[in-house]
Design a protein around this motif. Structure first.
Motif, PDB file in Angstrom:
ATOM      1  N   THR A  42       0.892  -1.057   0.020  1.00  0.00           N
ATOM      2  CA  THR A  42       0.035  -0.076   0.008  1.00  0.00           C
ATOM      3  C   THR A  42       0.865   1.411  -0.168  1.00  0.00           C
ATOM      4  N   GLU A  43       1.952   1.375   0.970  1.00  0.00           N
ATOM      5  CA  GLU A  43       3.039   2.304   1.036  1.00  0.00           C
ATOM      6  C   GLU A  43       3.400   2.647  -0.520  1.00  0.00           C
ATOM      7  N   GLU A  44       3.872   1.355  -1.338  1.00  0.00           N
ATOM      8  CA  GLU A  44       4.338   1.601  -2.581  1.00  0.00           C
ATOM      9  C   GLU A  44       3.490   2.246  -3.726  1.00  0.00           C
ATOM     10  N   ALA A  45       2.236   1.621  -3.573  1.00  0.00           N
ATOM     11  CA  ALA A  45       1.375   2.147  -4.409  1.00  0.00           C
ATOM     12  C   ALA A  45       0.917   3.678  -4.254  1.00  0.00           C
ATOM     13  N   ASP A  46       0.764   4.187  -2.960  1.00  0.00           N
ATOM     14  CA  ASP A  46       0.633   5.407  -2.609  1.00  0.00           C
ATOM     15  C   ASP A  46       1.589   6.192  -3.074  1.00  0.00           C
ATOM     16  N   SER A  47       2.931   5.779  -3.066  1.00  0.00           N
ATOM     17  CA  SER A  47       4.074   6.698  -3.661  1.00  0.00           C
ATOM     18  C   SER A  47       3.893   6.746  -5.003  1.00  0.00           C
ATOM     19  N   TRP A  49       1.313   6.771  -7.003  1.00  0.00           N
ATOM     20  CA  TRP A  49       0.238   7.302  -7.214  1.00  0.00           C
ATOM     21  C   TRP A  49       0.459   8.963  -6.956  1.00  0.00           C
ATOM     22  N   ASP A  50       1.319   9.042  -5.746  1.00  0.00           N
ATOM     23  CA  ASP A  50       1.588  10.637  -5.650  1.00  0.00           C
ATOM     24  C   ASP A  50       2.566  11.063  -6.827  1.00  0.00           C
ATOM     25  N   GLU A  51       3.730  10.287  -7.212  1.00  0.00           N
ATOM     26  CA  GLU A  51       4.734  10.507  -7.911  1.00  0.00           C
ATOM     27  C   GLU A  51       4.185  10.747  -9.423  1.00  0.00           C
ATOM     28  N   GLN A  52       3.154   9.919  -9.830  1.00  0.00           N
ATOM     29  CA  GLN A  52       2.522  10.080 -11.095  1.00  0.00           C
ATOM     30  C   GLN A  52       1.362  11.173 -11.092  1.00  0.00           C
ATOM     31  N   GLY A  53       1.118  11.741  -9.983  1.00  0.00           N
ATOM     32  CA  GLY A  53       0.075  12.808 -10.124  1.00  0.00           C
ATOM     33  C   GLY A  53      -1.465  12.087 -10.296  1.00  0.00           C
TER      34      GLY A  53
END
Length: 71
Positions: A42-47, A49-53
């Motif tokens: 989940t942390e990796e997916a959230d990261s 998500w944020d990086e890709q905007g």
């Protein structure tokens, strides 16, 4: 370099749990390990998500994209 059959995490778990566990304790351990791994993913997916905007619009676009090719 020698190939190691186990990861460092697996080796540590083998050391810590060098004795048998009851079925109840095994179930609890499995749930803890699954939650731990789920939290990391989940942390990796959230990261990403944020990086890709990404936003809800991007999610809908992905859901409506056909990725399979006909053979």
């Amino acid at each position: 370099m020698l190939n190691q059959p186990f990861t460092n995490a697996q080796l540590e778990i083998l050391k810590v749990f060098s004795r048998d566990l009851s079925d109840e304790h095994m179930g609890r351990l499995k749930k803890m390990l699954i939650k731990f791994h789920s939290d990391i993913l989940t942390e990796e997916a959230d990261s990403v998500w944020d990086e890709q905007g990404w936003n809800e619009e991007k999610v809908q676009e992905l859901l409506n994209t056909k990725l399979r090719k006909r053979t």
